[in-house]
Design an enzyme around this catalytic site. Structure first.
Site, PDB file in Angstrom:
ATOM      1  N   VAL A 128       0.863  -1.180   0.000  1.00 29.29           N
ATOM      2  CA  VAL A 128       0.000   0.000   0.000  1.00 29.29           C
ATOM      3  C   VAL A 128       0.899   1.229   0.000  1.00 29.29           C
ATOM      4  O   VAL A 128       1.726   1.399   0.905  1.00 29.29           O
ATOM      5  CB  VAL A 128      -0.952   0.022   1.213  1.00 29.29           C
ATOM      6  CG1 VAL A 128      -1.881   1.218   1.125  1.00 29.29           C
ATOM      7  CG2 VAL A 128      -1.733  -1.267   1.292  1.00 29.29           C
TER       8      VAL A 128
ATOM      9  N   ASP B 209     -14.513 -10.749   7.749  1.00 28.21           N
ATOM     10  CA  ASP B 209     -13.212 -10.562   8.394  1.00 28.21           C
ATOM     11  C   ASP B 209     -13.227  -9.303   9.240  1.00 28.21           C
ATOM     12  O   ASP B 209     -12.348  -8.450   9.126  1.00 28.21           O
ATOM     13  CB  ASP B 209     -12.110 -10.488   7.324  1.00 28.21           C
ATOM     14  CG  ASP B 209     -10.705 -10.629   7.949  1.00 28.21           C
ATOM     15  OD1 ASP B 209     -10.630 -10.901   9.159  1.00 28.21           O
ATOM     16  OD2 ASP B 209      -9.723 -10.464   7.219  1.00 28.21           O
TER      17      ASP B 209
END
Length: 1378
Positions: free
Chosen positions: A1073, A1185
């Site tokens: 990222v 999640d």
């Protein structure tokens, strides 16, 4: 133990009587009700005459006599003269002062007039004697101007203005001609003889009162030469010491009978805070203009859900602030309700609770009515109570301490002479009683905020014309006895939507409303009739509206191009039931709609209604008055029932329903007459094709299934077994389910199906057999789905057996269906049951019965958790070992309940159980090849291959050592390559040759960027760079075309994105990222986080990545991480652009030692997560999640649920791979019990994960179940064990966690319920309770140091209903010493 047959038959009979069968559901069908709101449309646009003044309208006035009329509109610096249709006549300039063009300034002489300043018109009233218009402005010390009206041609004009100001009579300390106040002034002009008296009330403050100040209340006489006002007029003014703290707002004034009245909003007393307001009525004598007759009375307006006619009942909501008011005479009906005579005047007021009109729990605005007659009586009684010596008390204050010296009744204010003129009645007085009324509309105005009010009497009704804050006009009939609003109209004045001005003027039969810079002329009978959509609603409108039915719409006669009438309405069929019927039988048809009759209790006269369906007549049935439908104030419906009889000439197919009404007597408003046709009814032939089962016990109770076509047609059906009805349970187009009645003996009997009273063709029989008798059940224990054996006699007589287990609190059931050949035993599976007992099993009664026969109950049956195998992979045996050991969790407990078999290589071994360990001696004949043989365990017929058994050899050990050495060598080479690349890149930077090709992603440098390092792999904890795997180039044409078409809406050209490859926010298993900027088409630059892929090399994986990105496209919520877009570079892998989150993920934030959140801070974070998950659940989205690591924090500390599967970093301790899904990695310690067992995820499994997230927050990031292996977690949870209560966790919040962790998903709360429960926990937390960070919880990398460098920031409230009401505290601020 079996039930006695008589008792069983009695129980079946009771069930038959109490239970509603499917046969009656058709008869219980009810017509869908039509909302009354559907009969009108308030979005219809009406065009009324209007005038645009070019600036905000400040005041309006209207004049009308027998020959002429005019409208006057005041704006800043201008006074407009309009004709009766709002056509422009002329304009008078009133400012700015000092401007040579100011016409009113010039009438006062050359000046000086002070510095240039705009003039706002504060007073605009008619002086009826001359006639003339009087205007007063905010400049020139608030002086007024007189404009005489002059007819010129067909229009009225204004003569030259006369300045009502004499310089000789006005000084800074005493100004006779200073009238208007910039804070607000109200004026009422009363004509007495040939003199005009101006009753004036002005709001004052210290600055205004210092020089050339008007008085608070005064009575001024206009000089005959129009040069100003007579000096020495009576007045009152707020005492200097209260000017700064006691502001009186004058809202409305009017003249009625012998008095002039003012309505004020002011503080309750001189000692109360300025925000504690109430409304008062001021009364002055209009016959004798003396200030000694000044009286004040408090007006109380309340809202009560259940109105009580008198007083202010306890529990009502007060509305103390007056917004607008108007006085008018009322009609006879309303006069009776108000206990006054017809035509008497009533003061109507709109009240609110606070300045903006918001009231919280009740409506935004309420309307109360105060009869003038009762007001005067109450004032006179108050005066007598004060001044009559026998009733007055020495403690009763005269009041008005802000106007006069405090004194007690009956004494005059202090310092006054005690002569004949000093009698008690001749001094101002505050009446201590209040006049209380309740909302006329009983809260029905709801969210409407009323800003203007004008009331008119139209014939026998009284209508309130109300302007609103959003620029609409509501015209509503006033009637206290109704629980709904009788609208004349409800329409918008224009597209600006600006509030309607408080003051409304009347001109003939029209009202003048002002909104923004426009004035609108609205007829008092309403702007039109087109908002009425139905004939009956149109003809029920008040006659003064002039509405009639114009073919297919409601209109006034002059607006109707065709036939227009007001005397009848045709019937309207909106729905009918059923939509089909049998060709041979009868059908009870119900028609729904309107205009069938005039009143619900009307008896339909014979011969007036004719109903036909195709060619078949339908005989009208009388109304069923035994079970009338409850009425509703918000909806309506009319019904007709008829019986459709078979006709030989009628054909199969679809036809029309026709209703013709003639010769109906007329009602109060209209009569019903005409025809209505509705299509869609079908005649069909039902067919029966099969019946199963065709046998059952004599006791009955067998569930029969009849199959065929068109079995649900019509409204009645019956299944007859030997002439006795089979109780219907379910009916649909292709099946009928019924329960057989008891039989007289064992025999084969006839079975028939009747629909609409006609028998369906076919020859069918049912065989009654001997009742099954259950004698025993074995074994005496088991688990969900395991087999038990039923022993007894005639067991094949029943089609199905029901097994029921009752543990003393709850009951679970299952059915064992099918045809069996064994008469004396039957094998069935146990029902699903979750063992929640801490001891690991549950004991209860296991019952079994076949169809409706007597049952058998086995007490003391033990229910156990199901065993779960543990796959061991490869099992190596040493040369000297001759047996295999494997673990099978829970097998030892159920070994006595089920059969257990074990094979190795297909050969049976004589296994031995030692607890949950199974030991299998190898058969001597078994040969273990080099690939090994499978080890299989079969429990209750279900087999699992647990491992491959191989024999260890010296060669295999040598191969293992060689493999380890090779891996170590590869690792050393990789480390060396990393070091070389790092040094090379650093040297290039120092030389200024910084460049990066899109195809050289393996050389990315991980230097600190100041942004939070999101998710770091174990290789990058020290901050050094990590080379990424080189990926093969994936071209756009390789991807699915339909997917690319779906992605195109969120695609971002790669030229508009700048990626800072040296600023790595986070790294994970699948990618990196980066920090970057996105520039849109308007050249707006946005900081963003850019997710890229590095370990994905297959086209299918890239497409899956894009699909998960698209999931975020339609999600928009303050607590959900939004998607900026997806970028597809010319070569390489796709990248997803997300908003840049300054504070990183929630897990690192709460683990950081530099942060110091309170319990309330942490629970508030959880509340925001619940809000986001509530939205996801409403969108039918399952997160799968949910954890603290997957929630982000932006710069305002707003939590955003993120990571819906997009290039997510994988933490080895928190995820494990599922063998069946090669790429799936699951967060086992956040997963619900059922997800661990079945790998299925639902919203209720997200609720379980939310409970773990709350536990993370209250422990500041402790890992859940730290000592439990992921593979043992399912067994751990199945035993009923849960995470312990954190040290700082409130009991109420831990109770919420336990509810999230219920084993039964249906017992867990919804996210909507969780939002409410967590909000209650947040509201109950008082004070600062800091959660200390236990050393064992700290597990942060270098980014924690970055957090410490962040300056303290205030926690801002989060959006919408997740906002915190407490005072924000810096989360980075250390706790104060105690």
């Amino acid at each position: 133990m079996g039930l006695p047959l008589p008792l069983l038959q009695s129980s079946l009979l009771l069930m038959l009587l109490l239970r509603l069968s499917a046969a009656s559901t058709n008869l219980n069908w009810q017509c869908p009700r039509i909302p009354y709101a559907a009969s009108r449309d308030f979005s219809v646009k009406y065009v009324v005459p209007s005038f645009s003044a070019g600036g905000r309208v400040q005041a309006t006035a209207a004049y009308e006599d027998s020959t002429n009329s005019a409208v006057f509109v005041a704006t800043r610096n201008h006074l407009h003269v309009l004709g009766p249709d709002l056509q422009f006549i002329e304009n008078l300039t009133t400012g700015p002062i000092g401007n040579p063009g100011c016409q009113t300034c010039a009438s006062c002489g050359p000046g000086p007039h002070g510095p240039p300043k705009d003039t706002d018109t504060l007073v605009l009233v008619m002086e009826p004697g001359l006639p003339a218009l009087v205007s007063c402005g905010s400049t020139l010390q608030g002086r007024c101007f007189l404009h005489e009206l002059e007819p010129r041609g067909k229009a009225l004009h204004l003569a030259a203005p006369a300045c009502l100001f004499s310089a000789n009579n006005n000084k800074p300390e005493a100004c006779t001609d200073c009238v208007a106040s910039p804070l607000g002034t109200r004026v009422t002009v009363v004509e007495q003889g040939h003199a005009s008296y101006f009753y004036v009330a002005s709001s004052l403050d210290p600055e205004l009162a210092a020089s050339f100040s008007p008085r608070s209340v005064s009575i001024r006489r206009l000089k005959s030469d129009t040069s100003g006002f007579q000096p020495g007029f009576p007045s009152l003014s707020v005492l200097p010491k209260y000017l700064a703290s006691y502001l009186i707002k004058y809202v409305y004034s009017f003249h009625s009978g012998d008095f002039v009245y003012f309505l004020t909003v002011q503080p309750i007393s001189v000692t109360s805070p300025p925000s504690a307001l109430h409304t008062r009525l001021v009364r002055l004598n209009a016959v004798e203009p003396e200030i000694g007759d000044y009286r004040e009375l408090v007006l109380d307006c309340h809202f009560a859900p259940k109105r009580r006619r008198r007083g202010a009942p306890e529990g009502t909501q007060p509305y103390p602030v007056l917004q607008a008011a108007h006085s008018a005479p009322v009609d006879a009906k309303l006069a009776v309700e108000l206990s006054i005579s017809e035509g008497q005047e009533v003061l109507f007021g709109v009240f609110v609770t606070v300045k903006d009109g918001g009231s919280g729990m009740g409506p935004n605005s309420v309307v109360c009515a105060f009869p003038i007659y009762h007001l005067n009586i109450l004032i006179e009684e108050g005066v007598e109570y004060c001044c009559h010596s026998s009733n007055s008390s020495s403690l009763l204050s005269r009041g008005l301490d802000f106007f006069q010296t405090p004194s007690f009744c009956p004494n005059p204010p202090g310092g006054e002479a005690s002569g004949p003129s000093s009698r008690c009645h001749y001094f101002p007085l505050m009446v201590h009683a209040s006049f209380t009324r309740v909302d006329l509309f009983n809260g029905l105005l709801g969210s409407v905020k009323v800003t203007a009010l004008h009331v008119t009497r139209l014939g026998n009704v009284t209508v309130a014309h109300m302007g609103t804050v959003d620029g609409r006009v509501l015209q509503v009939e006033i009637a206290r006895s109704l629980n709904y609003l009788l609208y004349v109209s409800n329409f918008s004045l224009g597209s600006s939507g600006q509030p309607v001005h408080r003051d409304v003027s009347r001109l003939g039969n029209d009202l003048l409303f002002a909104s923004g810079d426009q004035v609108f002329k609205v007829p008092i009978q309403g702007p039109g009739c087109r908002h009425f959509l139905t004939c009956w609603r149109c003809l029920r409108a008040q006659r003064f509206m002039g509405c009639g039915w114009c073919g297919d719409r409601c209109d006034r006669q002059k607006e109707c191009p065709g036939s227009w009438q007001q005397d009848h309405c045709p019937p309207e069929i909106s729905e009918f039931y059923p939509h089909s019927g049998p060709l041979r039988g009868t059908t009870r048809l119900t028609l729904c709609g309107s205009n069938f009759y005039l009143r619900p209790d009307d008896v339909v006269p014979e011969g007036t209604h004719q109903i036909t369906v195709g060619q078949s007549p339908c005989r009208l049935l009388p109304k069923d008055s035994s079970s009338p439908r409850p009425g509703s104030l918000k909806e309506f419906i009319q019904e007709l029932e008829c019986e459709l009889e078979p006709l030989v000439t009628q054909a199969v197919g679809t036809t029309n329903i026709s209703l013709v009404i003639t010769n109906m007597p007329a009602g109060k408003h209209f009569r019903v007459e005409g025809i209505s046709v509705q299509e869609g009814f079908s005649f069909v032939e039902p067919v029966l094709t099969s019946i199963k089962p065709d046998f059952g016990p004599r006791a009955g109770g067998t569930y029969l299934t009849l199959e065929g076509q068109s079995l649900s047609v019509g409204t009645s059906r019956a299944v007859l077994v030997n002439g006795t009805q089979c109780r219907l349970e379910q009916v649909n187009e292709e099946q009928i389910l019924c329960v057989t009645p008891p039989g007289a003996g064992t025999a084969r009997v006839p079975l028939h199906l009747q629909i609409g009273g006609a028998e369906v063709p076919g020859s069918w029989t049912f065989h009654y057999k001997e009742d099954p008798i259950v004698l025993d059940i074995s074994p005496k224990c088991g688990y969900s789905g395991s087999h038990i054996m039923i022993h007894g006699q005639h067991l094949t007589s029943a089609w199905h057996f029901t097994l029921s287990f009752h543990d003393g609190q709850s009951t679970v059931e299952s059915r064992c269906a099918g045809q069996f050949v064994e008469q004396q035993q039957r094998r069935c599976r146990l029902p699903e049951y979750v063992v929640r007992n801490p001891q690991g099993w549950a004991t209860g009664n296991l019952s079994v019965w076949g169809d409706g026969a007597a049952g058998f109950t086995l007490p003391g049956f033990r229910f156990l958790p199901p065993p779960s195998p543990l796959r061991a992979g490869l099992v190596e045996l040493k040369p000297e070992e001759h047996s295999v050991k494997v673990e099978y969790v829970g097998l030892g407990a159920v070994a006595d309940c089920v059969t257990v078999n074990m094979t190795v290589g297909g050969e049976v071994c004589q296994h031995e159980l030692r607890g949950d360990v199974v030991i299998c001696p190898l058969p001597p004949s078994l040969q273990l090849g080099k690939d090994g043989v499978p080890l299989q365990v079969c429990v209750d017929g279900g087999c699992h291959i647990l491992s491959q058994v191989v024999r260890s050899s010296p060669g295999r050990a040598s191969q293992r050592i060689l493999l380890i050495a090779l891996l170590v060598l590869i690792l050393l080479v990789a480390v060396l390559a990393v070091a070389l690349i790092f040094n090379s890149r650093r040297r290039k930077k120092q030389l200024g040759a910084h460049s990066l090709s899109p195809t050289t992603l393996s050389d990315i440098n991980d230097t600190a960027s100041g942004a939070p390092n999101h998710e770091e792999s174990s290789e990058s904890r020290d901050g050094t760079s990590v080379p990424l795997l080189r990926t093969e180039s994936i071209r756009l044409q390789d991807l699915d075309r339909m997917l690319l078409a779906e992605v195109k809406d969120v695609l971002i050209p790669h030229e508009q994105v700048v990626i800072h490859t040296d600023q790595v926010i986070g790294k994970g298993h699948f990618g990196v990222v980066y920090h970057g900027e996105y520039t849109d088409g308007a050249q707006n630059q946005t900081h963003c986080a850019i997710k890229s892929l590095s370990r994905i090399t297959e086209v299918q994986e890239v497409e899956a990545f894009l699909r998960e990105g698209l999931l975020m496209r339609g999600l928009h919520h303050p607590n959900i991480l939004a998607l900026i877009g997806i970028m597809l570079p010319p070569e390489g892998l796709p990248r997803v652009l997300l908003p840049y989150m300054r504070h990183g993920d929630l897990l690192h934030f709460i683990r950081s030692p530099q942060r110091n959140p309170t319990v309330k801070d942490l629970v508030s974070f959880g509340l925001q997560v619940a809000c986001g998950m509530e939205y996801l659940a409403e969108q039918k989205f399952v997160h799968r999640d949910l954890a603290a690591r997957n929630c982000m924090l932006d710069e305002s500390f707003t939590v955003k649920v993120a990571d819906f599967g997009l290039a997510r970093g994988v933490l080895d301790k928190e995820y494990y791979s599922v063998r069946q899904h090669r790429h799936a990695r699951l967060p086992v310690k956040w997963m619900a019990l059922e997800s661990l067992q079945t790998y299925r995820f639902t919203t209720k499994s997200d609720v379980w994960s939310f409970g773990v997230l709350l536990w993370e927050l209250l422990t500041r990031g402790a890992p859940p179940y730290p000592h439990i292996d992921p593979f043992d977690l399912s067994h751990f949870l199945a035993q009923g064990r849960r995470l312990p209560q954190p040290e700082y966790c409130p009991d109420s919040l831990y109770h919420v966690m336990l509810r999230c962790w219920e084993a039964d998903p249906a017992a867990r709360p919804t996210f909507r319920a969780l939002v409410l429960e967590v909000k209650q926990v947040v509201a109950s937390l008082l004070g600062d309770h800091y959660v200390q960070l236990t050393a064992a919880y700290v597990n942060v990398g270098p980014r924690a140091v970055d957090d410490g460098s962040v300056p303290p920031e205030q926690v801002q409230p989060s959006p919408q209903h997740c906002r915190s009401t407490s005072k924000p505290r810096p989360l980075s601020e250390p706790p104060l010493p105690t």
